[in-house]
Design a protein around this motif. Structure first.
Motif, PDB file in Angstrom:
ATOM      1  N   ASP A 245       0.840  -1.199   0.000  1.00 32.71           N
ATOM      2  CA  ASP A 245       0.000   0.000   0.000  1.00 32.71           C
ATOM      3  C   ASP A 245       0.881   1.258   0.000  1.00 32.71           C
ATOM      4  O   ASP A 245       1.975   1.252   0.565  1.00 32.71           O
ATOM      5  CB  ASP A 245      -0.868   0.064   1.266  1.00 32.71           C
ATOM      6  N   HIS A 246       0.372   2.334  -0.587  1.00 32.41           N
ATOM      7  CA  HIS A 246       1.038   3.635  -0.480  1.00 32.41           C
ATOM      8  C   HIS A 246       0.002   4.692  -0.081  1.00 32.41           C
ATOM      9  O   HIS A 246      -1.064   4.770  -0.697  1.00 32.41           O
ATOM     10  CB  HIS A 246       1.668   4.059  -1.807  1.00 32.41           C
ATOM     11  N   PRO A 247       0.298   5.528   0.928  1.00 31.05           N
ATOM     12  CA  PRO A 247      -0.591   6.625   1.297  1.00 31.05           C
ATOM     13  C   PRO A 247      -0.271   7.861   0.441  1.00 31.05           C
ATOM     14  O   PRO A 247       0.816   8.413   0.530  1.00 31.05           O
ATOM     15  CB  PRO A 247      -0.255   6.871   2.764  1.00 31.05           C
ATOM     16  N   PHE A 248      -1.226   8.274  -0.391  1.00 35.38           N
ATOM     17  CA  PHE A 248      -0.986   9.373  -1.330  1.00 35.38           C
ATOM     18  C   PHE A 248      -1.473  10.686  -0.732  1.00 35.38           C
ATOM     19  O   PHE A 248      -2.579  10.769  -0.200  1.00 35.38           O
ATOM     20  CB  PHE A 248      -1.735   9.078  -2.642  1.00 35.38           C
TER      21      PHE A 248
ATOM     22  N   HIS B 110       2.782  13.305  -3.181  1.00 36.48           N
ATOM     23  CA  HIS B 110       3.759  12.239  -2.891  1.00 36.48           C
ATOM     24  C   HIS B 110       3.157  11.154  -2.030  1.00 36.48           C
ATOM     25  O   HIS B 110       2.091  11.315  -1.443  1.00 36.48           O
ATOM     26  CB  HIS B 110       4.986  12.833  -2.175  1.00 36.48           C
ATOM     27  N   CYS B 111       3.900  10.070  -1.959  1.00 29.11           N
ATOM     28  CA  CYS B 111       3.578   9.037  -0.988  1.00 29.11           C
ATOM     29  C   CYS B 111       3.980   9.562   0.381  1.00 29.11           C
ATOM     30  O   CYS B 111       5.039  10.161   0.530  1.00 29.11           O
ATOM     31  CB  CYS B 111       4.342   7.760  -1.306  1.00 29.11           C
ATOM     32  N   HIS B 112       3.141   9.339   1.417  1.00 30.81           N
ATOM     33  CA  HIS B 112       3.487   9.844   2.749  1.00 30.81           C
ATOM     34  C   HIS B 112       4.257   8.827   3.591  1.00 30.81           C
ATOM     35  O   HIS B 112       4.499   9.050   4.782  1.00 30.81           O
ATOM     36  CB  HIS B 112       2.272  10.388   3.493  1.00 30.81           C
ATOM     37  N   ILE B 113       4.633   7.707   3.002  1.00 33.68           N
ATOM     38  CA  ILE B 113       5.694   6.899   3.629  1.00 33.68           C
ATOM     39  C   ILE B 113       6.956   7.673   3.273  1.00 33.68           C
ATOM     40  O   ILE B 113       7.343   7.777   2.110  1.00 33.68           O
ATOM     41  CB  ILE B 113       5.701   5.450   3.105  1.00 33.68           C
ATOM     42  N   LEU B 114       7.547   8.308   4.286  1.00 34.81           N
ATOM     43  CA  LEU B 114       8.520   9.360   4.000  1.00 34.81           C
ATOM     44  C   LEU B 114       9.780   8.820   3.344  1.00 34.81           C
ATOM     45  O   LEU B 114      10.414   9.526   2.549  1.00 34.81           O
ATOM     46  CB  LEU B 114       8.825  10.134   5.287  1.00 34.81           C
ATOM     47  N   GLU B 115      10.121   7.574   3.611  1.00 36.97           N
ATOM     48  CA  GLU B 115      11.268   6.953   2.933  1.00 36.97           C
ATOM     49  C   GLU B 115      10.982   6.807   1.436  1.00 36.97           C
ATOM     50  O   GLU B 115      11.901   6.855   0.627  1.00 36.97           O
ATOM     51  CB  GLU B 115      11.576   5.577   3.541  1.00 36.97           C
ATOM     52  N   HIS B 116       9.717   6.612   1.077  1.00 36.70           N
ATOM     53  CA  HIS B 116       9.370   6.509  -0.345  1.00 36.70           C
ATOM     54  C   HIS B 116       9.398   7.900  -0.990  1.00 36.70           C
ATOM     55  O   HIS B 116       9.933   8.074  -2.084  1.00 36.70           O
ATOM     56  CB  HIS B 116       7.985   5.888  -0.525  1.00 36.70           C
ATOM     57  N   ALA B 117       8.810   8.878  -0.308  1.00 39.08           N
ATOM     58  CA  ALA B 117       8.779  10.244  -0.846  1.00 39.08           C
ATOM     59  C   ALA B 117      10.200  10.741  -1.115  1.00 39.08           C
ATOM     60  O   ALA B 117      10.498  11.278  -2.182  1.00 39.08           O
ATOM     61  CB  ALA B 117       8.071  11.175   0.135  1.00 39.08           C
TER      62      ALA B 117
ATOM     63  N   GLY C  55      12.027   9.396  -4.216  1.00 35.96           N
ATOM     64  CA  GLY C  55      11.523   9.632  -5.560  1.00 35.96           C
ATOM     65  C   GLY C  55      10.032   9.557  -5.783  1.00 35.96           C
ATOM     66  O   GLY C  55       9.562   9.976  -6.836  1.00 35.96           O
ATOM     67  N   MET C  56       9.226   9.038  -4.839  1.00 33.45           N
ATOM     68  CA  MET C  56       7.792   8.920  -5.101  1.00 33.45           C
ATOM     69  C   MET C  56       7.104  10.244  -4.741  1.00 33.45           C
ATOM     70  O   MET C  56       6.346  10.351  -3.775  1.00 33.45           O
ATOM     71  CB  MET C  56       7.180   7.742  -4.324  1.00 33.45           C
ATOM     72  N   MET C  57       7.414  11.253  -5.566  1.00 35.57           N
ATOM     73  CA  MET C  57       6.959  12.615  -5.280  1.00 35.57           C
ATOM     74  C   MET C  57       6.907  13.340  -6.612  1.00 35.57           C
ATOM     75  O   MET C  57       7.607  12.969  -7.561  1.00 35.57           O
ATOM     76  CB  MET C  57       7.976  13.261  -4.326  1.00 35.57           C
TER      77      MET C  57
HETATM   78 CU    CU Z   1       4.904   4.640  -0.533  1.00 34.53          CU
END
Ligand code: CU
Ligand code: C2O
Length: 501
Positions: A428-431, A481-488, A491-493
């Motif tokens: 899952d990703h929190p957007f 961005h994704c709010h999993i901060l390691e993902h943001a 690059g997921m931003m």
């Molecule tokens: Cu994510």
């Protein structure tokens, strides 16, 4: 699935080479990193430490209003390192606003001007982002609109607050590190039609990853995959604090998920919760529920009648939730507790029926697709250059672009847009979208059960969520961005440029 498993196996091998086995080995009684003999099935998240209940103040500290005018709330915030007592006798150096965890709670009324005189006394640059508050772009606290505030420097944020809800604030550079270390605070804006409640309190939820001596664990490339889920759950900056409650009544809890990666599926066993608000404020009507899911960044307002005998201690739990990478195998965890007072139950005001009006947005003028993706970088370079440590790492992207190497999306002020957020990954990703609030059109093909304003929404693994947003009032550059901060931060931003047509 084969692809993902081989990523796990390779990442695991890389982590061992990078020397992380030492940390994992030392975590035996700290919740432990759980894994099966097959590294491909390894869980990427630790269990939760069992800690004794913590007496002591439960409420967050209220920010002092330095401006005598009734329409202006002026607060002073200083980001600085300070020792925080996370549990009795456990003082840990954290990064704080004004020395407290969470930072001071800002309270305002709709239409107020909020002025924040900010000083950075941290060893590195920072900014403050007002998560969910519809501020002008120049005040949004992201690098696209503001140069980072250097150590020793000051900056004054000023804006009018247009909506009543529960918001929060946190840095927007190196957020995976800075928020993990404790930089976050609640921001409550009240309107004219708040439902009657016996009490009204904020509970900021977090978790941190600590070593055996309770120091914060350093970032490890292993943490990138599932985000840095912690082994110590904090509520209002303490491990298992106890909220004193009057029995009966109708108590309002404003929950904020400030964790880097943890999903809180909150429940109070033996109690029904009355959900009255989401990110963007009150619902049209109260909804009776058994639990609320809060993804990172998300908020929920609930009312609850406290049941049970005088003196009873109740566990507020986060129920098992599978967001991928073995998270669904971790047991329920206690988040905080409440203790019924010794007095007779206080009367319960009539629960609200009609709360507010939420007009559905008109059909969209523009449609976009945003594909959330992950891949593995074998060269050892991290997407945005923020990752620490060497070796291979995860890279996250949207439509093939790894922020900050991503072309902005261009949009027209006033347009109504539908965004299909396609989760191509196995978790899952929190957007989250800045600057505007949105409505859900569908999640995995299903229409939402009730209308609501949101700014943070879960996108289930391998599913699609469609949101509708009107790009009103505020031209400028806005992040999503994704709010999993390691993902943001890997690059997921992306950036949305909204211009006057
Ligand atoms: Cu994510
Ligand atoms: Cu709460 Cu862009 O963040």
């Amino acid at each position: 699935m084969t692809r993902i498993r081989s990523i796990h196996a390779a990442l695991f091998a890389g982590a061992l080479l990078a020397g992380c086995s030492r940390d994992m080995g030392g975590m035996g009684d700290m919740g432990g990193m759980m894994m099966s003999p097959d590294a491909g099935d390894m869980m990427m998240v630790p269990g939760v430490m069992d800690v004794p209940p913590s007496e002591g103040p439960f409420e967050t500290v209220l920010a002092r209003d330095l401006d005598p005018s009734p329409d202006v709330v002026e607060v002073a915030l200083e980001a600085k390192v300070a020792d925080v007592e996370l549990a009795p006798g456990r003082r840990v150096p954290m990064w704080t606003y004004n020395g407290t965890l969470p930072g001071p709670r800002i309270e305002a009324r709709v239409g107020n001007t909020v002025r924040v005189r900010f000083k950075n006394s941290l060893p590195e640059a920072t900014t403050i982002h007002w998560h969910g508050v519809r501020v002008p772009a120049a005040m949004d606290g992201v690098p696209a609109v503001q140069s980072p505030i250097a150590p020793g420097a000051e900056f004054t944020y000023e804006f009018v607050v247009p909506d009543a809800s529960t918001f929060w604030y946190h840095p927007h550079i190196r957020s995976d590190e800075q928020v993990e270390r404790g930089l976050y605070g609640a921001f409550v804006v009240r309107g004219d039609n708040e439902p009657a409640a016996t009490s009204d309190r904020v509970v900021v939820l977090d978790d941190i990853l600590v070593n055996g001596d309770w120091t914060l664990s350093a970032f490890d490339p292993m943490h990138a995959m599932a985000g840095r889920q912690g082994n110590l759950i904090l509520a209002n900056g303490r491990a298992r604090p106890i909220a004193p409650m009057e029995r009966g009544g109708l108590h309002r809890f404003r929950f904020i998920n400030a964790a880097n990666a943890r999903y809180f599926r909150l429940a109070l066993p033996g109690h029904r919760l009355l959900l009255i608000g989401t990110d963007g404020g009150l619902l049209t009507a109260a909804r009776e529920v058994n639990e609320v899911l809060l993804v990172p960044g998300e908020r929920a307002d609930v009312l609850v009648v406290m049941q049970g005998d005088a003196g009873t201690v109740l566990d507020w739990k986060s129920l098992r939730y599978d967001r991928g990478h073995g998270t669904g195998e971790l047991p329920d965890a206690v988040v905080f507790q409440s203790r019924n007072g010794s007095g007779a139950p206080v009367s319960t005001p009539a629960p609200p029926t009609v709360l507010t009006n939420i007009a559905p947005l008109p059909a969209a003028d523009v449609r976009r697709e945003l594909r959330l993706e992950e891949s593995m970088n074998m060269s050892g370079e991290h997407g945005s250059g923020h990752g620490s440590g060497s070796g291979m790492g995860m890279v996250f992207s949207i439509n093939g672009q790894v922020y900050p190497n991503a072309a902005p999306l261009n949009a027209k002020l006033g347009a109504v847009e539908d965004w299909s957020i396609v989760n191509t990954t196995e978790m899952d990703h929190p957007f989250h979208l800045h600057g505007f609030r949105f409505q859900i059109v569908s999640g995995d093909g299903q229409a939402p059960e009730f209308p609501a304003w949101r700014d943070s929404i879960n996108v289930r693994a391998e599913k699609t969520t469609v949101i509708r947003v009107r790009l009103e009032d505020h031209p400028g550059v806005w992040m999503f961005h994704c709010h999993i901060l390691e993902h943001a931060e890997r690059g997921m931003m992306g950036e949305l440029r909204v211009v006057k047509p």
